[in-house]
Design an enzyme around this catalytic site. Structure first.
Site, PDB file in Angstrom:
ATOM      1  N   GLY A 262       0.812  -1.211   0.000  1.00 29.25           N
ATOM      2  CA  GLY A 262       0.000   0.000   0.000  1.00 29.25           C
ATOM      3  C   GLY A 262       0.843   1.258   0.000  1.00 29.25           C
TER       4      GLY A 262
ATOM      5  CG  ASP B 198      -8.370  10.818   7.473  1.00 32.06           C
ATOM      6  OD1 ASP B 198      -9.495  11.028   6.992  1.00 32.06           O
ATOM      7  OD2 ASP B 198      -7.391  10.462   6.782  1.00 32.06           O
TER       8      ASP B 198
END
Length: 381
Positions: free
Chosen positions: A17, A141
């Protein structure tokens, strides 16, 4: 560029990722080192960036250290600086989430997750948020991409069952310490910048650049709605730009969509999250006592007496008065409507009122009358 390098006790593998603040790769512990220091599991994830661009990653490592001890936050096993081709690389060793992200789980569900699974995941996220907020931090977030699925056991089976996974909060690159931020606001009030992802931002974040614990709760509501429906809580057209979305979030009275197929408890849970005025939004500690997630009452934090009163009075009640329905709303962003029913008055109260009236007639009223008469004479002269 992948870096097939190694640290003192681990070896970096394939990249799995990439994010705004670093690259994530698989990592395996060296066998000899693992026997000597058994705190490293055989398989991990390593998040890395060049040292010159690693300030945010270093801050994330510090926050994870301060949040240690919560089973619903991704574990950190330490950090290390390595040298590769003459360049210094900063590495943070993290718990490996073999179940992937909650975003992938939702996407592969083709229409939303079973509510029983949503309840379990929501309870875990809430426990993580309570731990974060209790230590003076805000994540800033919360979204499905930053919620990871980790196997409960250390089984190395290639098949991962979602019943065997627990969700954990990850990616603290946007997180902040509320006490530090409050000190900065005195001199930097106008220079604060937005953190997070627009789809999950709260109204106060957009309108006033205010990101405190209630902002995480709003984002959690968006995540819960998305888990149920399989789509974002805000119904956005494909051609809608970010500014239009932010305008809807921050400056309208619109709320994110509540899935119609959700249970009564689930809809009420979202109502507590989707309160536009942040001071009336429920906290993580309060939500852990909500029927939607409160199966494990032992794990819910103890509430103060004031909070218990607020919690017990936060239901929407309807009653028939004079043939008409009246709604009393508590615990929302609407002001509470006072109870206009007549309450019985005690004899002591009546006696006190009579005595006060007599004193007023004998003392205050004559004096006031004389004062007004003298004043009128002065004016006429």
């Amino acid at each position: 560029m992948d870096r097939q390098s190694q640290g003192g006790m681990w070896r970096r593998g394939d990249t799995i990722g990439r994010g705004n603040f670093g690259t994530v790769s698989l990592a395996t512990a060296k066998q000899k080192a693992n026997r000597r220091r058994n705190h490293l599991p055989p398989l991990m994830a390593v998040k890395w960036a060049e040292v010159s661009h690693s300030w945010t990653l270093q801050k994330e490592r510090e926050i994870l250290t301060r949040l240690e001890g919560c089973p619903h936050i991704l574990r950190c096993y330490g950090d290390e600086i390595t040298t590769e081709n003459g360049e210094l690389t900063y590495n943070v060793l993290l718990e490996y989430a073999s179940g992937g992200t909650l975003a992938s789980r939702i996407k592969n569900s083709h229409g939303g997750l079973p509510e029983a699974e949503v309840r379990r995941y929501t309870r875990s996220i809430l426990q993580g948020l309570h731990h974060i907020h209790d230590r003076g931090y805000v994540h800033c977030d919360i979204k499905p991409k930053n919620i990871l699925l980790v196997l409960r056991s250390s089984s190395s089976s290639s098949e991962t069952s979602h019943d065997d996974c627990v969700v954990k909060i990850a990616d603290f690159g946007s997180a902040k310490n509320t006490m530090k931020e409050q000190r900065k606001k005195m001199n930097e009030r106008n220079s604060l910048s937005l953190r997070g992802t627009p789809l999950y931002m709260s109204p106060e974040t957009v309108a006033r650049k205010e990101q405190e614990a209630p902002s995480d709760i709003w984002a959690l509501g968006c995540v819960v709605a998305e888990m149920i429906s399989g789509k974002p809580a805000w119904n956005c057209k494909s051609d809608m730009d970010v500014d239009e979305l932010l305008s809807r979030i921050g400056f309208s009275r619109e709320l994110p969509e509540t899935p119609s197929k959700m249970s009564k408890e689930g809809k009420d849970f979202l109502k507590r999250c989707f309160v536009r005025t942040s001071m009336f939004r429920w906290t993580a500690a309060m939500l852990l006592h909500h029927p939607f997630v409160s199966e494990d009452v032992q794990t819910a934090p103890e509430l103060s007496n004031d909070t218990k009163v607020q919690l017990s009075g936060s239901n929407v009640e309807e009653s028939a008065v004079g043939g008409q329905k009246r709604r009393r709303i508590n615990g929302s962003d609407e002001p509470s409507i006072g109870d206009d029913r007549l309450n019985p008055v005690s004899k002591d109260s009546i006696s006190l009122w009579l005595v006060s009236s007599v004193i007023y007639m004998l003392t205050v009223k004559p004096f006031f009358h004389q004062f007004v008469t003298a004043y009128n004479i002065c004016i006429s002269d």
